[in-house]
Write a protein that holds these residues in place. Structure first.
Motif, PDB file in Angstrom:
ATOM      1  N   PHE A  67     -62.094 -39.279  89.600  1.00 31.18           N
ATOM      2  CA  PHE A  67     -61.999 -40.434  88.712  1.00 31.18           C
ATOM      3  C   PHE A  67     -62.001 -41.749  89.516  1.00 31.18           C
ATOM      4  O   PHE A  67     -61.009 -42.468  89.582  1.00 31.18           O
ATOM      5  CB  PHE A  67     -60.742 -40.348  87.850  1.00 31.18           C
ATOM      6  N   PRO A  68     -63.148 -42.086  90.137  1.00 28.73           N
ATOM      7  CA  PRO A  68     -63.221 -43.263  91.021  1.00 28.73           C
ATOM      8  C   PRO A  68     -63.340 -44.573  90.252  1.00 28.73           C
ATOM      9  O   PRO A  68     -64.422 -45.083  89.984  1.00 28.73           O
ATOM     10  CB  PRO A  68     -64.482 -42.990  91.846  1.00 28.73           C
ATOM     11  N   GLY A  69     -62.205 -45.133  89.890  1.00 29.80           N
ATOM     12  CA  GLY A  69     -62.126 -46.346  89.101  1.00 29.80           C
ATOM     13  C   GLY A  69     -61.109 -46.162  88.002  1.00 29.80           C
ATOM     14  O   GLY A  69     -60.431 -45.132  87.918  1.00 29.80           O
ATOM     15  N   SER A  70     -60.975 -47.159  87.136  1.00 29.95           N
ATOM     16  CA  SER A  70     -60.001 -47.045  86.049  1.00 29.95           C
ATOM     17  C   SER A  70     -60.611 -46.458  84.791  1.00 29.95           C
ATOM     18  O   SER A  70     -59.898 -45.933  83.933  1.00 29.95           O
ATOM     19  CB  SER A  70     -59.416 -48.424  85.722  1.00 29.95           C
ATOM     20  N   GLY A  71     -61.930 -46.574  84.623  1.00 31.38           N
ATOM     21  CA  GLY A  71     -62.566 -46.087  83.411  1.00 31.38           C
ATOM     22  C   GLY A  71     -62.241 -46.902  82.180  1.00 31.38           C
ATOM     23  O   GLY A  71     -62.566 -46.503  81.063  1.00 31.38           O
ATOM     24  N   ARG A  72     -61.617 -48.067  82.374  1.00 29.87           N
ATOM     25  CA  ARG A  72     -61.217 -48.937  81.262  1.00 29.87           C
ATOM     26  C   ARG A  72     -61.516 -50.368  81.679  1.00 29.87           C
ATOM     27  O   ARG A  72     -61.011 -50.846  82.692  1.00 29.87           O
ATOM     28  CB  ARG A  72     -59.735 -48.778  80.944  1.00 29.87           C
ATOM     29  N   VAL A  73     -62.295 -51.044  80.876  1.00 23.63           N
ATOM     30  CA  VAL A  73     -62.774 -52.362  81.277  1.00 23.63           C
ATOM     31  C   VAL A  73     -61.637 -53.361  81.474  1.00 23.63           C
ATOM     32  O   VAL A  73     -61.784 -54.348  82.186  1.00 23.63           O
ATOM     33  CB  VAL A  73     -63.806 -52.872  80.237  1.00 23.63           C
ATOM     34  N   GLY A  74     -60.474 -53.082  80.883  1.00 26.65           N
ATOM     35  CA  GLY A  74     -59.337 -53.982  81.011  1.00 26.65           C
ATOM     36  C   GLY A  74     -58.385 -53.669  82.135  1.00 26.65           C
ATOM     37  O   GLY A  74     -57.341 -54.301  82.248  1.00 26.65           O
ATOM     38  N   LEU A  75     -58.703 -52.680  82.981  1.00 26.46           N
ATOM     39  CA  LEU A  75     -57.815 -52.311  84.080  1.00 26.46           C
ATOM     40  C   LEU A  75     -58.575 -52.403  85.397  1.00 26.46           C
ATOM     41  O   LEU A  75     -59.500 -51.633  85.650  1.00 26.46           O
ATOM     42  CB  LEU A  75     -57.271 -50.885  83.886  1.00 26.46           C
TER      43      LEU A  75
END
Length: 404
Positions: free
Chosen positions: A232-240
């Motif tokens: 899961f490289p990143g938050s996967g949520r545009v607000g995080l």
């Protein structure tokens, strides 16, 4: 419990925040211009639950109150984890009505500018500003079998292009989940993984992180690679926030934490993509879980110069799902390049905010405890010192602190 149910539950336990997704200069972070001290607090009351924005000039001392003050925000942004902010302008997707909105905070009001039908993406997972008025958004397709993208003219709020990105289709029973996207030097760097709503192997995200690199905007010359050190490289949520560029190298925070990638087999840490390369650097992995008692920090805010703040839920205090909503959270200051961690000396607190005020070299951190209520603590990274700042009355939680 499936991933969407877990996300809803953790949202009730500890409200996640909006995070500024505007691009930052390589070495500057988010400091205010000289002499500026304008902040906006975005928070919520407890009973009844109502959301407010408060414009304040001083977080370092005194008392701040929402009682009789602020802009009532309840329901106006729908779901803050999937909201993009640029300055005083907000872009949000209502997944139920499939409407994309542009809203502006000005003159102590929060007003709708325009909204349009939007069915291109199931979620807003990452964004990049191509130029001042061109917004590239990536996310999962409605069926979860491809990674989709949309380009929006934000001045007119019109969709100028949309399509899918060239990654391998998921195996049977899985979905492809976009986690991060970075535009740099004419290339799009796309972090993603594959996920399992049924938890067949007792994890949501599988035990690999993936990287696709391609020319932008043509999407040609694609390089695909994978890595097993995390997932899961990143938050996967545009607000995080979970990515930054420093010295022309890209750094991405992974997110196997329970309410995101939900994979206890893999640690949380930073990947690095060296300037000009198309794979994760095999010689670099900043293993935060190893540094923080096998915990999975998130809520990153980049400060510039390779430094960042994260919040950390102490897993050792968790025996039931409800424990995530208890005061078991701490802040850490990171030198991501040197791979060092420094605990910030504040009491264990209830989680909430994942973006923090940053002005004149100081970080303004919300802390809520049973003993002392809600306060702002001021952290000076240069001296590693903490002082207690403003007392906040009226609000139960602070979801975000913005400065302009």
């Amino acid at each position: 419990m499936n991933k969407l149910a877990k996300n809803a539950t953790i949202g009730l336990l500890s409200v996640l925040s909006l995070v500024s997704c505007s691009k930052k200069d390589d070495d500057k972070g988010t400091e205010n211009p000289e002499g500026s001290s304008a902040f906006t607090i975005y928070g919520a009351t407890a009973s009844p639950i109502s959301e407010y924005m408060l414009n304040v000039s001083n977080l370092g001392s005194g008392t701040i109150t929402s009682i009789g003050n602020g802009i009532e925000m309840t329901g106006k942004l729908n779901n803050s984890m999937w909201t993009i902010r640029k300055g005083n302008t907000f872009y949000a997707l209502n997944r139920q009505t499939k409407v994309f909105s542009k809203l502006v905070l000005e003159n102590n009001t929060f007003k709708m500018v325009k909204e349009i039908p939007f069915t291109q993406l199931a979620y807003l997972c990452w964004n990049q500003w191509v130029d001042e008025n061109t917004l590239l958004i990536g996310g999962g397709s409605l069926d979860g079998l491809t990674i989709a993208y949309t380009v929006i003219n934000t001045e007119t709020l019109t969709i100028t292009k949309s399509g899918t990105l060239p990654v391998a289709a998921p195996a049977a029973g899985l979905k492809v989940t976009p986690c991060s996207g970075i535009l740099k030097d004419g290339k799009l760097y796309l972090g993603y993984t594959y996920t399992d709503d049924n938890y067949t192997n007792e994890v949501y995200a599988i035990d690999k992180a993936y990287l696709a690199v391609m020319d932008y905007p043509s999407l040609a010359n694609v390089t695909l690679s994978e890595d097993t050190r995390s997932t899961f490289p990143g938050s996967g949520r545009v607000g995080l926030e979970a990515q930054f560029v420093y010295n022309n190298d890209i750094y991405i925070l992974t997110s196997p934490v329970a309410w995101n990638g939900d994979n206890k087999h893999k640690p949380t840490g930073f990947y690095k993509i060296k300037n000009g390369e198309t794979t994760f650097d095999s010689a670099y992995f900043f293993d935060l879980s190893a540094k923080l008692n096998n915990n999975d920090p998130d809520g990153m805010m980049y400060l510039g110069n390779g430094k960042a703040i994260v919040r950390n839920y102490k897993d050792e205090f968790v025996t039931t799902w409800d424990d995530w909503g208890k005061p078991i959270v701490e802040y850490w200051y990171l030198d991501v390049v040197a791979q060092t961690t420094t605990k910030i000396n504040v009491p264990l607190f209830y989680g909430g905010a994942t973006t923090y005020g940053y002005a004149d070299g100081k970080v303004y951190l919300p802390v809520r405890t049973d003993a002392d209520g809600l306060n702002i603590y001021v952290y000076d990274p240069a001296t590693n010192t903490v002082t207690k700042g403003a007392k906040v009355n009226g609000l139960h939680d602070i979801q975000a602190i913005y400065n302009y």
